[in-house]
Design a protein around this motif. Structure first.
Motif, mmCIF file in Angstrom:
data_model
loop_
_atom_site.group_PDB
_atom_site.id
_atom_site.type_symbol
_atom_site.label_atom_id
_atom_site.label_comp_id
_atom_site.label_asym_id
_atom_site.label_seq_id
_atom_site.Cartn_x
_atom_site.Cartn_y
_atom_site.Cartn_z
ATOM 1 N N SER A 2 30.335 42.206 33.998
ATOM 2 C CA SER A 2 29.105 42.496 33.155
ATOM 3 C C SER A 2 28.178 42.976 33.626
ATOM 4 O O SER A 2 28.043 42.921 35.067
ATOM 5 C CB SER A 2 29.084 41.022 32.564
ATOM 6 O OG SER A 2 28.446 40.300 33.363
ATOM 7 N N VAL A 3 27.334 43.602 32.941
ATOM 8 C CA VAL A 3 25.926 44.319 33.309
ATOM 9 C C VAL A 3 25.150 43.114 34.317
ATOM 10 O O VAL A 3 24.744 43.471 35.327
ATOM 11 C CB VAL A 3 25.322 44.796 32.114
ATOM 12 C CG1 VAL A 3 23.927 45.130 32.776
ATOM 13 C CG2 VAL A 3 25.991 45.761 31.622
ATOM 14 N N GLU A 4 25.298 41.927 33.592
ATOM 15 C CA GLU A 4 24.365 40.841 34.260
ATOM 16 C C GLU A 4 24.861 40.500 35.756
ATOM 17 O O GLU A 4 24.302 40.301 36.539
ATOM 18 C CB GLU A 4 24.433 39.607 33.417
ATOM 19 C CG GLU A 4 23.499 38.418 34.079
ATOM 20 C CD GLU A 4 22.074 38.994 34.117
ATOM 21 O OE1 GLU A 4 21.643 38.367 35.245
ATOM 22 O OE2 GLU A 4 21.427 39.795 33.399
ATOM 23 N N THR A 5 26.093 40.563 35.966
ATOM 24 C CA THR A 5 26.840 40.189 37.126
ATOM 25 C C THR A 5 26.506 41.335 38.043
ATOM 26 O O THR A 5 26.018 41.080 39.228
ATOM 27 C CB THR A 5 28.281 40.322 37.131
ATOM 28 O OG1 THR A 5 28.590 38.952 36.199
ATOM 29 C CG2 THR A 5 29.071 40.033 38.354
ATOM 30 N N CYS A 59 17.065 46.969 40.188
ATOM 31 C CA CYS A 59 17.450 45.878 41.037
ATOM 32 C C CYS A 59 17.571 46.120 42.449
ATOM 33 O O CYS A 59 18.143 45.576 43.235
ATOM 34 C CB CYS A 59 18.842 45.434 40.509
ATOM 35 S SG CYS A 59 18.891 44.996 38.665
ATOM 36 N N GLU A 98 20.999 50.616 34.082
ATOM 37 C CA GLU A 98 20.637 48.925 34.107
ATOM 38 C C GLU A 98 20.458 48.430 35.059
ATOM 39 O O GLU A 98 20.035 47.519 35.478
ATOM 40 C CB GLU A 98 21.468 48.321 33.042
ATOM 41 C CG GLU A 98 21.430 48.669 31.585
ATOM 42 C CD GLU A 98 22.312 49.698 31.352
ATOM 43 O OE1 GLU A 98 22.574 49.933 30.131
ATOM 44 O OE2 GLU A 98 22.819 50.409 32.221
ATOM 45 N N ALA A 136 16.974 37.106 42.308
ATOM 46 C CA ALA A 136 17.445 37.571 40.952
ATOM 47 C C ALA A 136 16.822 38.987 40.980
ATOM 48 O O ALA A 136 16.060 39.402 41.642
ATOM 49 C CB ALA A 136 16.689 36.822 39.852
ATOM 50 N N PRO A 137 17.209 39.986 39.991
ATOM 51 C CA PRO A 137 16.746 41.207 39.845
ATOM 52 C C PRO A 137 15.151 41.237 39.837
ATOM 53 O O PRO A 137 14.489 42.299 40.605
ATOM 54 C CB PRO A 137 17.099 41.778 38.593
ATOM 55 C CG PRO A 137 18.540 40.871 38.467
ATOM 56 C CD PRO A 137 18.165 39.585 38.964
ATOM 57 N N ARG A 185 23.904 43.396 37.993
ATOM 58 C CA ARG A 185 22.300 43.434 38.211
ATOM 59 C C ARG A 185 22.414 42.228 39.318
ATOM 60 O O ARG A 185 21.565 42.262 40.218
ATOM 61 C CB ARG A 185 21.669 43.013 36.934
ATOM 62 C CG ARG A 185 21.555 44.216 36.133
ATOM 63 C CD ARG A 185 20.848 43.975 34.746
ATOM 64 N NE ARG A 185 19.488 43.307 34.977
ATOM 65 C CZ ARG A 185 18.451 44.015 35.434
ATOM 66 N NH1 ARG A 185 18.520 45.364 35.308
ATOM 67 N NH2 ARG A 185 17.019 43.439 35.405
ATOM 68 N N ARG A 186 22.772 40.925 39.193
ATOM 69 C CA ARG A 186 22.606 39.957 40.050
ATOM 70 C C ARG A 186 23.023 40.510 41.590
ATOM 71 O O ARG A 186 22.401 40.236 42.558
ATOM 72 C CB ARG A 186 23.338 38.642 39.743
ATOM 73 C CG ARG A 186 22.483 37.825 38.850
ATOM 74 C CD ARG A 186 23.035 36.679 38.546
ATOM 75 N NE ARG A 186 23.337 35.864 39.868
ATOM 76 C CZ ARG A 186 22.178 35.168 40.491
ATOM 77 N NH1 ARG A 186 21.104 35.119 40.043
ATOM 78 N NH2 ARG A 186 22.665 34.752 41.723
#
Length: 385
Positions: free
Chosen positions: A246-249, A282, A278, A26-27, A251-252
């Motif tokens: 997405s940003v979350e995708t 990471c 963002e 994870a980040p 970042r991961r």
């Protein structure tokens, strides 16, 4: 699962434990880098002809519409770039145009070139003459072709994109993972400092991303030639209905890249396509090539940020920003590496750059001095607040 390895005699085995390790990253599990780098480049779309017809790509043109830069256009563009302080000439074009592009082949023949790669060689010579270091992305090549082109290139690259067999690469003119892995291996065997990367959001799974990153890492462990790995999100365009991840995708995925790759390999995101601010925590440490004089011809709707914007991005994370050359410091001759940067490769006598590129780096004129200044690290705009 990496497909079609046997066809290209690619022997890459991805350990399940490594896949699980990368997938579980994870980040918050990775460190923020200590600095950011970028290259000041000029983007030259040598030809828009391509044998592939990937459904997400807006760069290639169909036969009859494809363009080919003339020697005069190349030189004029490079001169403007040199005046703007660029050091990298990025030559990008579609993979080997075949017989479908008769007009392109006829024009090359008229100019005295029997192939697009022969013409690329001359274009790189023009770049060196005008004071820029060539970095070419000419698609899939053989080891022999890499050995020829390394004479006039500081570095080269090709995107792996994914090791998965996806629908976006389907059809009679499909881009295959085995072929791309073979190209990355051929670059390593030829001793070419290399850029590759993955494309996120074209139908691959998260596990596919992990396997792709680990495949790159394995080839790098063999040859120590991968400078940087780009983690690039797909963006909507006139041919593609893929949604931007997405940003979350992202970042991961960036965190997974940092976990999968050796520390010496940079993790890059393109600042005109990515939610860059963002992603800095990471594991991103490079912002790629940014041009003050030309568009991103692969993604023309997405403008390059100005250098001041890059500085703002770096400052937002409290990081110093350095300009770099298209060839990373550890691949440079001993005279241009500081003592804290070990040479790439196990063989201390291995030369990663050709005589012609070395001559450009050590030239006594202002261009040569500029190369050496950048290679020895001058922080852009001073220290961040």
């Amino acid at each position: 699962m990496i497909t079609d390895q046997e066809q290209y005699d690619i022997d890459i085995t991805i350990d399940e434990a490594d896949v699980e390790r990368v997938l579980s990253t994870a980040p918050q599990d990775v460190d923020t880098p200590s600095e950011l780098t970028f290259a000041r480049n000029v983007f030259l779309p040598l030809t828009t002809a391509c044998r592939y017809t990937c459904t997400y790509c807006s760069f290639y043109d169909v036969p009859g519409d494809a363009t080919l830069m003339s020697p005069e256009e190349i030189r004029e563009t490079l001169r403007s770039a040199a005046q703007a302080g660029c050091t990298e000439a990025l030559f990008t074009f579609g993979d080997k145009p075949d017989s479908r592009y008769r007009a392109i082949h006829a024009q090359l023949d008229e100019w005295g070139y029997d192939s697009i790669l022969a013409y690329l060689y001359r274009a790189c010579e023009i770049a060196l003459e005008e004071g820029l270091l060539p970095h070419s992305n000419p698609g899939d090549l053989t080891e022999q072709e890499f050995r020829r082109l390394r004479e006039v290139n500081a570095s080269m690259g090709v995107m792996l994109e994914t090791t998965a067999d996806i629908e976006a690469h389907s059809g009679g003119r499909r881009k295959s993972p085995g072929q791309r892995l073979n190209t990355i291996r051929a670059a390593g065997r030829a001793g070419v400092p290399f850029t590759t990367g993955i494309l996120v959001g074209i139908g691959e799974t998260e596990r596919d991303r992990a396997e792709s990153l680990l495949a790159i890492a394995e080839l790098h462990e063999r040859y120590d030639h991968v400078q940087e790995v780009i983690v690039q999100n797909v963006v909507p365009n006139e041919r593609s209905d893929f949604e931007q991840p997405s940003v979350e995708t992202m970042r991961r995925t960036v965190a997974m890249a940092r976990a999968a790759l050796p520390e010496a390999v940079s993790v890059q995101v393109p600042p005109n396509l990515s939610p860059t601010r963002e992603l800095l925590d990471c594991g991103v440490d490079d912002l790629g090539g940014v041009s003050p004089v030309t568009d991103d011809h692969i993604n023309p709707a997405y403008k390059w940020p100005a250098l001041e914007e890059l500085q703002e991005i770096a400052e937002s994370a409290g990081l110093p920003l350095y300009e770099r050359l298209p060839i990373y410091r550890r691949y440079l001759p001993d005279e241009l590496r500081s003592s804290d940067v070990p040479a790439a490769g196990n063989d201390r006598n291995r030369r990663w750059i050709s005589d012609r590129v070395s001559e450009a780096l050590f030239a006594s004129d202002e261009t040569g001095r500029q190369y050496r200044r950048i290679a020895t690290r001058t922080q852009l705009f001073g220290a961040p607040n």
